[in-house]
Design an enzyme around this catalytic site. Structure first.
Site, mmCIF file in Angstrom:
data_model
loop_
_atom_site.group_PDB
_atom_site.id
_atom_site.type_symbol
_atom_site.label_atom_id
_atom_site.label_comp_id
_atom_site.label_asym_id
_atom_site.label_seq_id
_atom_site.Cartn_x
_atom_site.Cartn_y
_atom_site.Cartn_z
ATOM 1 N N ASP A 488 0.842 -1.197 0.000
ATOM 2 C CA ASP A 488 0.000 0.000 0.000
ATOM 3 C C ASP A 488 0.881 1.253 0.000
ATOM 4 O O ASP A 488 2.085 1.165 -0.133
ATOM 5 C CB ASP A 488 -0.874 -0.053 1.267
ATOM 6 C CG ASP A 488 -2.306 0.283 0.957
ATOM 7 O OD1 ASP A 488 -2.527 1.053 0.027
ATOM 8 O OD2 ASP A 488 -3.198 -0.220 1.654
ATOM 9 N N GLY A 533 -2.427 8.512 -3.254
ATOM 10 C CA GLY A 533 -3.144 9.777 -3.363
ATOM 11 C C GLY A 533 -4.000 9.902 -4.612
ATOM 12 O O GLY A 533 -5.134 9.497 -4.649
ATOM 13 N N ASP A 554 -10.356 3.373 -2.687
ATOM 14 C CA ASP A 554 -11.013 2.208 -2.086
ATOM 15 C C ASP A 554 -12.474 2.067 -2.517
ATOM 16 O O ASP A 554 -13.245 3.028 -2.499
ATOM 17 C CB ASP A 554 -10.967 2.320 -0.558
ATOM 18 C CG ASP A 554 -9.563 2.132 -0.036
ATOM 19 O OD1 ASP A 554 -8.619 2.148 -0.853
ATOM 20 O OD2 ASP A 554 -9.410 1.958 1.182
HETATM 21 C C1 GLA Z 1 -5.987 1.002 2.089
HETATM 22 C C2 GLA Z 1 -6.272 0.054 0.942
HETATM 23 C C3 GLA Z 1 -7.343 -0.947 1.344
HETATM 24 C C4 GLA Z 1 -6.874 -1.695 2.574
HETATM 25 C C5 GLA Z 1 -6.545 -0.716 3.692
HETATM 26 C C6 GLA Z 1 -5.893 -1.419 4.878
HETATM 27 O O1 GLA Z 1 -7.082 1.807 2.370
HETATM 28 O O2 GLA Z 1 -6.658 0.748 -0.218
HETATM 29 O O3 GLA Z 1 -7.617 -1.841 0.282
HETATM 30 O O4 GLA Z 1 -5.755 -2.467 2.238
HETATM 31 O O5 GLA Z 1 -5.637 0.276 3.242
HETATM 32 O O6 GLA Z 1 -5.599 -0.561 5.921
#
Ligand code: GLA
Length: 741
Positions: A488, A533, A554
Site C-alpha cells: 500500500d 493519493g 477504495d
Molecule cells: C488502504 C487500501 C485498502 C486496505 C486498507 C488497509 O485503504 O486501499 O484496500 O488495504 O488500506 O488498511
C-alpha cells in the site's frame, strides 16, 4: 447563583412549549464516563453549559477520541403538551444527531440507544447518522409533568468531532400511526425468503392490512400475491415470511395500511436471481490453459476443474521436475526458461476431460492472467484473524470456488505485531498464532498465500509498515511462503513531504526498493501496488515490476462506488494494462462484507448492491481484466453469490490469454458499452444501463454485432436467436455478450 434558579432559568429560556412540542437547545456537558451521571438527583452545577445543536469540539471542548461524554438536559414538560393529542400515554424524545453512539436516560431510566458502544459484547457499531426518536411511556418511564425532568445522554465518540449536534432536543406526543415501522430482511437459510417485520413502537394497538406482491420484472406477471389483516400491539412485531425462488427476475412489493389513519408503509426490493446454469457432473476445466513461473521458483498450481467428486488427475507427458497429485495440484521446480506444454486429464464417475496446459518459465512470467482468490479486507477489515482466514479458505474449496480458479488467500492489514523483534523482523500478532502453519496448510491444498504491508512507517490501518525494514520483511515473507504482496502507500506520504519531493522518481523509490528484495527471494511473489493519493500508480507501476496496481481509490458496496471506481475511473486505462501487469480497480464487494464494521454482530452486512448491480460489477471487472479477489466471508456465502462468482464463461473473459482489457466504446446519457478482443478472435461486450431508469437497447445499434456468426449471452450461457437481441435493461443492470465471427 443558586443551582435551582439556574435550572429554572435554563428551562424557561431554552424550552418553548407550544401545544404539542417542547424544544430545548441548551444543556450541560462533562466529558468522561460515569454511570451515576444518569441519575436525576446528581448535582451537575459545576458542568459546562453547552449548545446541543453544535458539536462539542466546535465549542472549545476536546474532540475526545475513543472516549465518552455526558449531556444533562433539564426540561420542564407541561401537561399541556397533550392538548389536542389523540394519545395521552406516551411522549417521543427526538434526540439530536449523536457522534457516534448514544444512550438516553430519562429521570435515570434508559429509554433508548442507537449504535453499539465498544463494551457491547456484539461489538462496536457507529450510528452517527441514524434518526433517534425514543419513546417514553408516561406511566412506566416516570415522566414528570409541570416539573423538572433530567434527560441524560451518554455519547461515545470514536474519532474526529463528537457529541450531540444538528438539532435541538424536541419532545412531542405521538399520533396513532407514527410508531409503525416495517423491516425487510432477505434470508437464505434453507429456502430463499424475505422476512417482513411490522412493528408498532407506541402504546395503542392498531389494526391494518398487509399486502405482498411478487412480480416478474421481465413479463410483468404477478408471481405471488397475499393479503393479511394484522393487529399490532406495542413492541410485539408481527413477522410474515415470503419464500421465493431464484429462477426468475422478480420484484417484491410490500405495503401495510393502517386502518384508522390510512397511513401507508411501503417497501420494494429486487429479489436475487441466478443466471449461471448448473455445471455438468462430468469434469470441466475452468482455468486459463497457462501458468507462469520464474526459473527455479516453486510451482504451486491447483487445476480448477468442476464436476462430481471424487476426481482423479493424471498426466502422461508431465515434464521432468514437475509433479501432479491425484487431486490436481501441480508442484515442482524448473530451472530453465521456456514453455513446457503437456496434457492434464481429470476423470470422475461420470466421465473425463483434458486440457492442454502450458507452463511458461521465464523471468517476467508471473501473473499470466489476473490473479483470482480472496482478500480479508472488504469483509473483516482490521478484525481479521487466522481462524477467519482458514474458514474462508476452507469454504473456497468446499463450495467449489477453487474449481473456478480462485486460488490466492490474502490477508490484508491487521496481521502485524505491535513491535519489531531486536533483529528487525516483524512477527504476526496474537490473532495469527502460526503464519507458517497457515501457509503450509494452504500450499498442501494447492492454494496460495498473500500478505499486506506498506512502504511507510505505518500501514493505512495504523499497524507497522516496512519503512527501513524492507529486506527483513521480504526475507520473513519468503520463509513463511508468501506468494502475493499487496504493498500500500499510506504513511509513506510523510517521508515524501519531509523531503519536499513530489516527483515521479520519489513515488517509484519505495516500490523499487521492495521490488529488489522481493525478486531476490527464491520464490514468486505477485507484487500488487496499492493506491497512491491521486491514483497515479498505473503510470509508473511497470517500472517497479508491479504485477498489478490499483487504478482507483477504495471501493465500497454502493452503486455510487461501483460507478465511480468502475465506470468512471477505469475509462481510458486500458493502455496501462498488459500480461503480468494488470490494472486493479479493487476487490469485489458481493456477498457479506462490511470491513468489520457492518451492522451484523460479526461486523458484516449483506452487500448494499442490488442483484442487478452485482451482475454489473462482475461483468465490468472481468471485462477490464481485473484481479478477481472475493471480498466477502466465503464461509457465509449464499447460493446467489456462489452462482454469480462461478460462471466459467464469464471468468474466461477475465482470464483470456490475449490479456487485452476492455475499452469503453460507446456512451450516451443511459448506456455505456465496454468491449475487449479475445484470443479466439471473438469480442466480449458489456452493455450497461448506468442510468436510474429502465432503458431499452437494440443490438442493431451496435455495429460490431451486425456480422457476428454467433451472439452468446455469457451469463445465461446461451446463443441468442435473431429475436432475442433487443432488451429492456433494468436500471444499473447489464447484458454480457460474446460476439463470435
Ligand atoms: C488502504 C487500501 C485498502 C486496505 C486498507 C488497509 O485503504 O486501499 O484496500 O488495504 O488500506 O488498511
Amino acid at each position: 447563583m443558586n443551582k435551582n434558579i439556574v435550572v429554572a432559568l435554563m428551562a424557561v429560556l431554552a424550552a418553548s412549549a407550544s401545544a404539542q412540542e417542547v424544544s430545548v437547545s441548551k444543556g450541560r456537558l462533562r466529558q468522561g464516563d460515569d454511570m451515576s451521571w444518569a441519575k436525576p438527583e446528581m448535582d451537575d452545577a459545576s458542568w459546562s453549559e453547552i449548545d446541543i445543536t453544535k458539536r462539542w469540539d466546535d465549542q472549545g471542548f476536546p474532540q475526545n477520541t475513543k472516549a465518552y461524554g455526558w449531556y444533562r438536559i433539564h426540561v420542564n414538560i407541561p401537561k399541556s403538551v397533550f392538548q389536542g393529542a389523540d394519545q395521552q400515554n406516551a411522549l417521543i424524545l427526538h434526540i439530536p444527531k449523536a457522534d457516534d453512539v448514544d444512550e438516553c436516560y430519562l429521570n435515570g431510566k434508559l429509554i433508548g440507544s442507537t449504535g453499539r458502544m465498544p463494551i457491547n459484547p456484539a461489538g462496536y457499531f457507529p450510528a452517527c447518522n441514524a434518526v433517534r426518536n425514543y419513546v417514553a411511556d408516561v406511566k412506566g418511564d416516570g415522566v414528570r409533568f409541570d416539573a423538572e425532568n433530567v434527560i441524560a445522554v451518554r455519547v461515545y465518540n470514536r474519532g474526529g468531532g463528537g457529541g450531540l449536534y444538528n438539532n435541538p432536543l424536541t419532545i412531542t406526543c405521538p399520533k396513532a400511526a407514527d410508531g409503525l415501522s416495517m423491516r425487510l430482511t432477505d434470508t437464505n437459510v434453507g429456502q430463499y425468503h424475505y422476512d417482513i417485520e411490522i412493528s408498532n413502537a407506541y402504546l395503542t394497538a392498531t389494526n391494518g392490512l398487509l399486502n405482498v406482491t411478487i412480480t416478474d420484472r421481465e413479463t410483468g406477471a404477478t408471481v405471488k400475491s397475499l393479503t393479511k389483516k394484522l393487529t399490532l400491539k406495542r413492541n410485539k412485531p408481527v413477522r410474515v415470511t415470503v419464500p421465493y425462488t431464484m429462477d426468475k427476475m422478480c420484484q417484491l412489493t410490500v405495503t401495510y395500511t393502517d386502518a384508522k389513519t390510512g397511513k401507508v408503509l411501503s417497501e420494494s426490493r429486487q429479489l436475487k436471481y441466478a443466471l449461471t446454469p448448473a455445471a455438468p457432473a462430468t469434469p470441466r476445466f475452468n482455468g486459463a490453459p497457462v501458468w507462469g513461473v520464474r526459473p527455479g521458483s516453486p510451482v504451486i498450481y491447483r487445476f480448477p476443474v468442476s464436476g462430481e467428486k471424487p476426481m482423479k488427475f493424471t498426466c502422461s507427458d508431465l515434464p521432468e521436475g514437475l509433479q501432479l497429485t491425484e487431486d490436481g495440484v501441480l508442484t515442482g521446480k524448473i530451472d530453465k526458461a521456456g514453455d513446457l506444454t503437456f496434457t492434464v486429464t481429470a476423470e470422475n464417475a461420470k466421465g473425463k476431460a483434458s486440457q492442454e496446459f502450458t507452463l511458461k518459465v521465464g523471468r517476467d512470467m508471473i501473473g499470466q492472467t489476473p490473479p483470482m482468490g480472496w482478500n480479508s479486507w472488504n469483509c473483516w477489515g482490521l478484525t481479521v484473524t487466522q481462524e477467519k482466514v482458514v474458514a474462508s479458505a476452507q469454504a473456497l474449496m468446499d463450495k467449489g470456488l477453487a474449481d473456478y480458479g480462485y486460488s490466492y488467500i490474502n490477508i490484508d492489514d491487521g496481521w502485524e505485531a505491535s513491535e519489531r523483534n531486536p533483529d528487525g523482523t516483524l512477527d504476526a500478532n496474537e490473532k495469527f498464532p502460526s503464519m507458517k502453519g497457515l501457509v503450509d496448510w494452504l500450499h498442501e491444498r494447492g492454494l496460495k498465500f498473500g500478505i499486506y504491508s506498506a512502504p511507510g512507517a505505518t500501514t493505512c490501518g495504523g499497524y507497522l509498515g516496512s519503512l527501513g525494514y524492507e529486506k527483513e520483511d521480504a526475507d520473513v515473507w519468503n520463509k513463511w511462503g508468501v506468494d502475493y504482496l499487496k504493498y500500500d502507500w499510506c504513511s509513506y506520504e510523510n517521508v515524501r513531504v519531509e523531503e519536499n519531493d513530489w516527483g515521479f522518481a520519489s513515488c517509484v523509490r519505495p516500490y523499487l526498493l521492495m521490488e529488489k528484495f522481493l525478486r531476490q527471494q527464491p520464490r514468486d511473489i505477485f507484487y500488487s501496488l496499492g493506491p497512491l493519493g491521486g491514483t497515479q500508480v498505473y503510470l509508473w507501476g511497470l517500472y517497479c515490476d508491479g504485477n498489478s496496481w490499483r487504478t482507483a481509490q477504495d471501493i465500497n458496496d454502493t452503486w455510487k462506488s461501483i460507478y465511480d471506481v468502475g465506470f468512471r475511473q477505469q475509462f481510458g486505462k486500458s493502455q496501462y494494462s498488459s500480461i503480468g501487469h494488470w490494472n486493479d480497480p479493487d476487490m469485489l464487494v458481493v456477498g457479506k462484507v462490511g470491513y468489520g464494521l457492518g451492522e451484523n454482530t460479526d461486523g458484516l452486512r449483506e452487500t448494499r448492491l442490488t442483484p442487478d448491480e452485482q451482475y454489473t460489477h462482475i461483468t465490468l471487472w472481468t471485462l477490464v481484466a481485473s484481479n478477481m479477489l472475493i471480498g466477502c466471508d466465503i464461509a457465509q456465502m449464499d447460493d446467489f453469490t456462489l452462482n454469480l462468482l462461478s460462471n466459467n464463461e464469464v471468468i474466461a473473459i477475465d482470464q483470456d490469454v490475449l490479456g487485452k482489457q476492455a475499452d469503453r466504446v460507446f456512451k450516451d446519457d443511459n448506456i455505456e458499452i465496454w468491449a475487449r478482443p479475445l484470443a479466439d478472435g471473438s469480442q466480449a461486450v458489456g452493455i450497461f444501463n448506468v442510468s436510474d431508469t429502465d432503458v431499452t437497447y437494440d443490438l442493431k445499434d451496435y455495429q460490431p454485432a451486425s456480422n457476428a456468426r454467433i451472439i452468446r449471452d455469457l451469463w445465461r450461457q446461451k446463443n441468442l436467436s435473431q429475436d432475442e437481441r433487443s432488451w429492456t435493461i433494468p436500471m444499473h443492470g447489464c447484458r454480457y455478450l460474446k460476439l463470435m465471427y
